[in-house]
Design an enzyme around this catalytic site. Structure first.
Site, PDB file in Angstrom:
ATOM      1  N   HIS A  75     -51.864  31.332  34.012  1.00 32.37           N
ATOM      2  CA  HIS A  75     -51.763  32.611  33.294  1.00 32.37           C
ATOM      3  C   HIS A  75     -51.267  33.717  34.213  1.00 32.37           C
ATOM      4  CE1 HIS A  75     -55.613  34.278  34.884  1.00 32.37           C
ATOM      5  NE2 HIS A  75     -56.110  33.058  34.725  1.00 32.37           N
ATOM      6  N   ASP A  77     -51.744  37.157  33.885  1.00 28.36           N
ATOM      7  CA  ASP A  77     -52.561  38.345  34.088  1.00 28.36           C
ATOM      8  C   ASP A  77     -53.627  38.118  35.147  1.00 28.36           C
ATOM      9  OD1 ASP A  77     -53.746  36.547  32.177  1.00 28.36           O
ATOM     10  OD2 ASP A  77     -55.245  38.075  31.747  1.00 28.36           O
ATOM     11  N   ASP A 114     -56.549  34.226  41.344  1.00 29.21           N
ATOM     12  CA  ASP A 114     -56.864  33.750  39.997  1.00 29.21           C
ATOM     13  C   ASP A 114     -55.982  34.524  39.032  1.00 29.21           C
ATOM     14  OD1 ASP A 114     -57.966  33.002  37.556  1.00 29.21           O
ATOM     15  OD2 ASP A 114     -59.763  34.223  37.807  1.00 29.21           O
ATOM     16  N   GLU A 144     -55.142  35.952  29.581  1.00 32.33           N
ATOM     17  CA  GLU A 144     -56.201  34.946  29.647  1.00 32.33           C
ATOM     18  C   GLU A 144     -57.547  35.585  29.917  1.00 32.33           C
ATOM     19  OE1 GLU A 144     -58.845  31.974  31.755  1.00 32.33           O
ATOM     20  OE2 GLU A 144     -58.076  33.911  32.422  1.00 32.33           O
ATOM     21  N   ASP A 168     -55.787  26.183  37.346  1.00 31.38           N
ATOM     22  CA  ASP A 168     -56.628  27.383  37.263  1.00 31.38           C
ATOM     23  C   ASP A 168     -58.094  27.109  37.570  1.00 31.38           C
ATOM     24  OD1 ASP A 168     -57.307  30.027  36.832  1.00 31.38           O
ATOM     25  OD2 ASP A 168     -57.422  29.841  34.660  1.00 31.38           O
ATOM     26  N   HIS A 455     -62.588  37.737  40.319  1.00 31.86           N
ATOM     27  CA  HIS A 455     -62.978  38.848  39.446  1.00 31.86           C
ATOM     28  C   HIS A 455     -63.725  39.944  40.202  1.00 31.86           C
ATOM     29  CE1 HIS A 455     -62.858  36.134  35.573  1.00 31.86           C
ATOM     30  NE2 HIS A 455     -61.788  36.008  36.338  1.00 31.86           N
TER      31      HIS A 455
END
Length: 481
Positions: A75, A77, A114, A144, A168, A455
């Protein structure tokens, strides 16, 4: 050391180029254009679908035309998070990276490994003129991280691949064959603002220094949740007639909240006793989390009192609802040892200007269990006068232990690295579950390099692991049917 000098150079070069492009979830216009220009510049079949996913196809190396087409998927984003003291504009700046021993990190922000490392590896394959490979189809999905919009929007009949490699996952000794589904739970209500009492003292409570992290993969670690810690402090303060004026903690649903700030008013006569109890509880919380959260800071300081505060009724219901709401691991899997089955992350709490919003992300590998926990949360918040909505639901990915590509991947890994990989299902949302709805016959696995702290601004990717991942990916492509 320059990122572009790391090996494999083709992968790191593309990662650096990708990280120069702002690519927040739901703001992917620039990275979509970047990826389309990349494919077109190579002279490859390149297009985007109605939702914004980018598909690039590359013919096989000479003599390998008979092999099945392999879809490589990642992905575009990334999660945008930064430390409170970091000056950074994600809308205009590229990620600032640096090398620290065997790791690549970012300066006070998320790194975007990520899923940027997966994207970069696919780009390196597409532009290579020397690597032998079967027919390739690159699928770069959008959004995502905040809804899996790209995977949901990908229509059947677009993909031509018979095998899908999702790049991922975040531990380089794992092959993932299943994942959790999720649902967003949002509780909202209004409250009456009251005029503050003349002579009250204003206080600010700050919870900061938590590790944060991925609300699925890291939920098992027992990390501190800034919203739950703050609420515990506020619950302690209820007997002292404190009044909340402003509260904000957390940001993204898929990130364990690292910071929370609350402004409140309290009667001058209660300040001393409240402060004493606050310090006692703060010490207790820090002691409880000493191993998991050694950098936790809980700070109380005086500030100008607010002019308007919450009514006591709404305030009490909010604090008690948050205390009763499940956060963290709810159930472990009975079939896969060590796997979280069901969890919830109380990701975001906002109280200001007469409105309250609480945002949660509930996950489970069992769809009925996901809805059961979401209904439990709904019940708690509705009892406190909230309106509760469910949205953004996505399915899990049911493991297929008899997968042909799994057998190939396991054998390839064992031959390369002289020990067997761990075959797992993960407590996170992978796009494979959604893609499998419109492409039920496609044979899928997921793997990737070692990434820690995804994150969060502590995100990092291991350099030696990227080298291992790249070697492994190329070897799998040699052995596909």
């Amino acid at each position: 050391m320059d990122i572009n000098q790391l090996e494999p150079k083709s992968v790191w070069k593309n990662f650096a180029n990708l990280n120069a492009v702002p690519r927040a979830s739901k703001k992917e216009e620039r990275v979509i254009a970047f990826m389309k220009q990349f494919g077109e510049r190579l002279g490859l079949e390149t297009f985007s679908d109605d939702i914004g996913n980018v598909i690039i196809r590359k013919p096989s190396s000479p003599g390998l035309e008979h092999k099945k087409m392999v879809t490589l998927q990642s992905h575009l984003d990334m999660v945008h998070q930064k430390n409170a003291d970091t000056e950074f504009d994600f809308d205009t700046q590229g990620i600032e990276m640096f090398v620290d021993d065997d790791w690549v990190k970012a300066k006070g922000t998320t790194l975007g490994a990520d899923n940027g490392m997966g994207v970069a590896a696919i780009m390196a394959l597409l532009e290579s003129e020397t690597i032998e490979h079967p027919p390739l189809e690159a699928l770069f999905t959008i959004d995502e991280e905040t809804g899996m919009t790209g995977a949901f929007g990908l229509k059947g009949g677009i993909l031509k691949g018979e095998i899908l490699l999702n790049l991922d996952t975040e531990e380089d000794d794992e092959i993932d064959i299943g994942c959790a589904g999720g649902i967003d739970v949002t509780a909202t209500r209004s409250y009456n603002q009251k005029e503050s009492v003349h002579g009250d003292v204003g206080l600010e409570i700050t919870v900061k220094g938590l590790k944060g992290g991925h609300s699925g993969m890291d939920i098992i670690k027992g990390l501190g949740n800034a919203n739950k810690i703050m609420n515990r402090l506020l619950y302690m303060g209820l007997p002292y007639n404190m009044r909340i004026a402003y509260l904000e903690g957390g940001s993204l649903r898929n990130a364990i909240p690292r910071e929370s700030v609350c402004h409140l008013n309290i009667g001058k006569k209660s300040v001393a006793e409240f402060t004493l109890k606050f310090e006692e509880l703060s010490r207790a919380i820090k002691n409880e989390l000493l191993v998991q959260e050694p950098n936790l800071h809980i700070v109380l300081k005086e500030m100008k009192p607010a002019k308007k505060v919450m009514g006591l009724g709404a305030q009490g219901k909010l604090i008690k609802a948050l205390y009763g709401a499940q956060n963290g691991v709810y159930a472990m899997s009975a079939s896969i040892g060590g796997l979280v089955e069901t969890s919830n992350n109380i990701a975001k709490v906002i109280v200001k200007e007469g409105e309250i919003t609480v945002g949660c992300l509930t996950r489970s590998s069992v769809d009925t269990a996901k809805l059961d926990l979401a209904s439990s949360l709904r019940s708690v918040f509705e009892l406190a006068g909230f309106q509760v909505t469910f949205s953004g639901a996505y399915p899990g990915w049911n493991p297929n232990p008899n997968s042909q590509i799994l057998t190939i991947a396991k054998e390839t890994y064992t031959n390369l690295f002289k020990h067997e990989p761990r075959v797992i299902a993960c407590h996170a949302g992978l796009e494979c579950g959604i893609l499998g709805q419109n492409y039920p016959e496609i044979d899928m696995i997921s793997f990737g390099p070692t990434i820690w702290g995804a994150h969060s601004p502590d995100e990092r990717v291991r350099i030696s692991s990227v080298q291992k991942f790249w070697k492994y990916l190329l070897e799998i492509l040699k052995h596909t049917p």
